[in-house]
Motif scaffolding. Structure first.
Motif, PDB file in Angstrom:
ATOM      1  N   GLY A 194       0.815  -1.206   0.000  1.00  0.00           N
ATOM      2  CA  GLY A 194       0.000   0.000   0.000  1.00  0.00           C
ATOM      3  C   GLY A 194       0.847   1.255   0.000  1.00  0.00           C
ATOM      4  O   GLY A 194       2.038   1.234   0.336  1.00  0.00           O
ATOM      5  N   ILE A 195       0.203   2.361  -0.368  1.00  0.00           N
ATOM      6  CA  ILE A 195       0.840   3.675  -0.425  1.00  0.00           C
ATOM      7  C   ILE A 195       0.017   4.622   0.435  1.00  0.00           C
ATOM      8  O   ILE A 195      -1.191   4.762   0.245  1.00  0.00           O
ATOM      9  N   ARG A 196       0.679   5.275   1.386  1.00  0.00           N
ATOM     10  CA  ARG A 196       0.061   6.373   2.129  1.00  0.00           C
ATOM     11  C   ARG A 196       0.471   7.666   1.419  1.00  0.00           C
ATOM     12  O   ARG A 196       1.649   7.906   1.174  1.00  0.00           O
ATOM     13  N   ILE A 197      -0.498   8.485   1.067  1.00  0.00           N
ATOM     14  CA  ILE A 197      -0.261   9.661   0.237  1.00  0.00           C
ATOM     15  C   ILE A 197      -0.269  10.904   1.122  1.00  0.00           C
ATOM     16  O   ILE A 197      -1.305  11.297   1.669  1.00  0.00           O
ATOM     17  N   ASP A 198       0.893  11.521   1.244  1.00  0.00           N
ATOM     18  CA  ASP A 198       1.030  12.712   2.078  1.00  0.00           C
ATOM     19  C   ASP A 198       0.338  13.909   1.422  1.00  0.00           C
ATOM     20  O   ASP A 198       0.420  14.097   0.209  1.00  0.00           O
ATOM     21  N   SER A 199      -0.346  14.714   2.240  1.00  0.00           N
ATOM     22  CA  SER A 199      -0.957  15.970   1.768  1.00  0.00           C
ATOM     23  C   SER A 199      -1.743  15.758   0.473  1.00  0.00           C
ATOM     24  O   SER A 199      -1.593  16.497  -0.507  1.00  0.00           O
ATOM     25  N   ILE A 247      -4.005   5.055   0.392  1.00  0.00           N
ATOM     26  CA  ILE A 247      -4.560   5.654   1.607  1.00  0.00           C
ATOM     27  C   ILE A 247      -4.160   7.125   1.645  1.00  0.00           C
ATOM     28  O   ILE A 247      -2.970   7.456   1.624  1.00  0.00           O
ATOM     29  N   GLY A 248      -5.131   8.015   1.686  1.00  0.00           N
ATOM     30  CA  GLY A 248      -4.847   9.438   1.586  1.00  0.00           C
ATOM     31  C   GLY A 248      -4.806  10.147   2.926  1.00  0.00           C
ATOM     32  O   GLY A 248      -5.623   9.880   3.807  1.00  0.00           O
ATOM     33  N   GLU A 249      -3.849  11.066   3.048  1.00  0.00           N
ATOM     34  CA  GLU A 249      -3.891  12.032   4.150  1.00  0.00           C
ATOM     35  C   GLU A 249      -4.717  13.212   3.644  1.00  0.00           C
ATOM     36  O   GLU A 249      -4.242  14.044   2.879  1.00  0.00           O
ATOM     37  N   VAL A 250      -5.978  13.236   4.043  1.00  0.00           N
ATOM     38  CA  VAL A 250      -6.917  14.239   3.531  1.00  0.00           C
ATOM     39  C   VAL A 250      -7.503  14.997   4.722  1.00  0.00           C
ATOM     40  O   VAL A 250      -8.382  14.497   5.407  1.00  0.00           O
ATOM     41  N   TRP A 251      -6.979  16.197   4.967  1.00  0.00           N
ATOM     42  CA  TRP A 251      -7.546  17.064   6.013  1.00  0.00           C
ATOM     43  C   TRP A 251      -8.690  17.839   5.353  1.00  0.00           C
ATOM     44  O   TRP A 251      -8.456  18.771   4.595  1.00  0.00           O
ATOM     45  N   MET A 252      -9.938  17.466   5.627  1.00  0.00           N
ATOM     46  CA  MET A 252     -11.057  18.025   4.886  1.00  0.00           C
ATOM     47  C   MET A 252     -12.259  18.184   5.807  1.00  0.00           C
ATOM     48  O   MET A 252     -12.891  17.201   6.185  1.00  0.00           O
ATOM     49  N   PRO A 253     -12.595  19.421   6.194  1.00  0.00           N
ATOM     50  CA  PRO A 253     -13.740  19.583   7.105  1.00  0.00           C
ATOM     51  C   PRO A 253     -15.076  19.214   6.475  1.00  0.00           C
ATOM     52  O   PRO A 253     -15.995  18.797   7.170  1.00  0.00           O
ATOM     53  N   ASP A 254     -15.202  19.360   5.146  1.00  0.00           N
ATOM     54  CA  ASP A 254     -16.440  19.027   4.448  1.00  0.00           C
ATOM     55  C   ASP A 254     -16.453  17.522   4.183  1.00  0.00           C
ATOM     56  O   ASP A 254     -15.668  17.007   3.383  1.00  0.00           O
ATOM     57  N   ARG A 255     -17.356  16.804   4.847  1.00  0.00           N
ATOM     58  CA  ARG A 255     -17.344  15.345   4.743  1.00  0.00           C
ATOM     59  C   ARG A 255     -17.695  14.858   3.347  1.00  0.00           C
ATOM     60  O   ARG A 255     -17.220  13.806   2.912  1.00  0.00           O
TER      61      ARG A 255
END
Length: 535
Positions: A194-199, A247-255
């Motif tokens: 797997g790949i974790r995707i930064d930002s 797998i994404g690092e997604v900081w997102m307040p809108d669900r």
């Protein structure tokens, strides 16, 4: 359950005070005994370490401080032999200013073709001495740095949403897209699962470079063009045998916007920062859990539950404060913390997260009950957030302190016996009670709680993905069922509450009190009559 290894701080195999692949390989037995399904490694690539390895100079090799590519390949094979999958961290938004492309862009001057791979722009003002925009960086501070042309005169500016040593790639350029697809193939070909995707939400920018205004779309966060990139990556991953996860690092307040990244032809999963930052409060947690599950349901993606990672204040510390939420904006030193209370809540949060539907991420040391180290001497701090915030934000070093494995004094087995170099960040002396060795076999320890909970989770088909439903509960209490017969009850109120009479306790985060569930305690129950618990 996916376990995050921060390589610099996990285990030091060669005695230089810095964690490495040799140390990780020597401690794989700890992860196997814990019951992890996969390990996610923070970046281990060659890097000048301006931002702890998130400034990558070469995406296809290992930094010598961590070891060699051959050692990484051996680690992958050894983990697979234990039934543990491997996830590597890829940083696609930016690279290091030491990356060969960026070095060529600087050396070649204004006409260098490599400049098209980044965001080089002339400055504003009569002399071009003002940055192209007033964008604020992800660490705070400016986002543009001016270059000096080969003849010594002031040149164009380049964009960096993080530190000046991390120039942003131009994802409108096909060569950038091709390069990263090749990087994914490089690691998949070596057996990475797997790949974790930064930002993950920052890659695409509005090329007109508008300023950030409240009533307009953001110029570089969550632009629709990112989804085309991840659809291409998904096609690539699906072309490999077996399961390869993105797998994404997604900081997102809108669900809803968050869920867009998880459509069936895009990423498999993304980190749930809502849950990580949620207050230790019944209504807040229930709303977060409901919102998470409802956002994931339409795209049929598994939810993720995260309590800590390498960027945030450890939750043992957060939960011991009057304000138990987390946000970078509010991060400060000197906040009063009750570590006993924080530990009790962290134990309850472990059972809560491990019984919710979806995947759970555990950050190294979480299973030992480690707290944030807040008294690191200023001279030893390495996180750029500390300086870039004007020394207001204490930075992220406090959650990155090397792990304590055994013994009564530092380095607590982090480095081999006889090592001359001290750990790269100092360990608190009272971690002697929180070493893996001290906790092993102690039924009341955090480590044995995690081991027991993960063992139950892996054995019970009702846990992980599957059925979930809330149950009636007193004020201040969360109660839900998983499948027929399994229940989790968490008491966040100030007083004990009665345990359900028809449930047999399987596991509790703390002592039960003669039929009562004490405050800040969670319990897993097996219904005496599973048929009754199914509705």
């Amino acid at each position: 359950m996916i376990y995050q290894v921060y390589p610099r701080s996990f285990a030091d195999g060669n005695g230089d005070g810095i964690g490495d692949i040799a140390g990780i390989r020597a401690r794989l037995d700890h992860l196997a005994a814990l019951g992890v399904d996969a390990i996610w490694f923070s970046p281990w690539y060659p890097s000048p370490m301006a931002d702890a390895g998130y400034d990558v100079a070469d995406y296809r090799d290992i930094d010598p401080v961590f070891g060699t590519l051959g050692e990484a390949e051996a680690l992958i094979a050894e983990a697979h032999a234990l039934g543990i999958r491997i996830i590597v961290d890829v940083v696609p938004n930016h690279c290091s200013d030491a990356h060969p492309w960026f070095q060529a862009a600087l050396a070649g001057g204004p006409g260098a073709p490599e400049r098209d791979l980044f965001w080089f722009r002339p400055g504003r003002g009569p002399n071009g001495d003002q940055p192209p925009t007033d964008w604020v960086g992800e660490f705070g501070g400016p986002t543009w740095t001016r270059t000096t042309d080969p003849d010594g005169s002031p040149g164009d500016w380049y964009l960096h949403l993080f530190t000046a040593q991390q120039p942003d790639f131009n994802w409108d350029h096909p060569r950038v897209r091709a390069e990263f697809e090749d990087v994914l193939r490089f690691w998949f070909d070596r057996g990475v699962d797997g790949i974790r995707i930064d930002s993950a939400g920052l890659l695409v920018k509005d090329g007109t470079l508008p300023e950030t205004l409240p009533d307009r779309p953001h110029p570089f966060r969550d632009l629709d063009g990112v989804h085309e990139i991840y659809r291409a990556w998904r096609r690539l991953a699906d072309g490999y045998p077996g399961d390869r996860a993105l797998i994404g690092e997604v900081w997102m307040p809108d669900r809803q916007r968050f869920a867009n990244y998880l459509r069936p032809d895009e990423l498999h999963a993304a980190f749930n920062f809502d849950f990580l930052g949620c207050a230790w409060d019944t209504s807040a947690l229930r709303e977060c859990i409901d919102g998470t599950l409802s956002a994931h349901a339409p795209v049929a993606a598994p939810a993720t539950w995260v309590l800590s990672n390498h960027d945030v204040t450890r939750h043992v510390t957060r939960y011991g404060r009057a304000d138990t939420t987390f946000s970078f904006a509010a991060k400060r030193e000197g906040i009063p913390t009750d570590l006993e209370l924080g530990t009790r809540r962290a134990r309850a949060a472990a059972l809560l997260s491990l019984s919710l539907p979806g995947a759970v991420y555990v950050y190294q040391g979480e299973e030992l009950g480690l707290y944030e180290v807040e008294d690191i001497p200023y001279a030893l701090r390495q996180d750029p957030m500390w300086e870039r915030s004007g020394r207001v934000d204490p930075g992220r070093d406090g959650c990155r302190v090397p792990l304590p494995w055994a013994g009564d004094e530092p380095p607590f087995g982090f480095s081999p016996d006889g090592a001359v170099a001290a750990p790269w960040l100092p360990q608190p002396a009272d971690w002697k009670d929180r070493t893996a060795q001290a906790q092993t076999g102690d039924p009341n320890s955090m480590l044995e709680l995690y081991r027991s909970a993960i063992r139950v989770r892996r054995a019970d088909p009702a846990l992980g993905d599957g059925d979930f439903g809330w149950l009636p509960a007193p004020d201040g209490v969360l109660a839900f069922r998983r499948g027929a017969g399994f229940r989790c009850v968490v008491n966040l109120a100030d007083a004990p509450v009665p345990l359900p009479a028809d449930g047999e306790p399987l596991l509790a985060s703390g002592p039960l009190d003669d039929g009562l569930l004490p405050p800040d305690t969670a319990v897993w129950l097996r219904s005496v009559d599973p048929a009754d618990a199914s509705h």
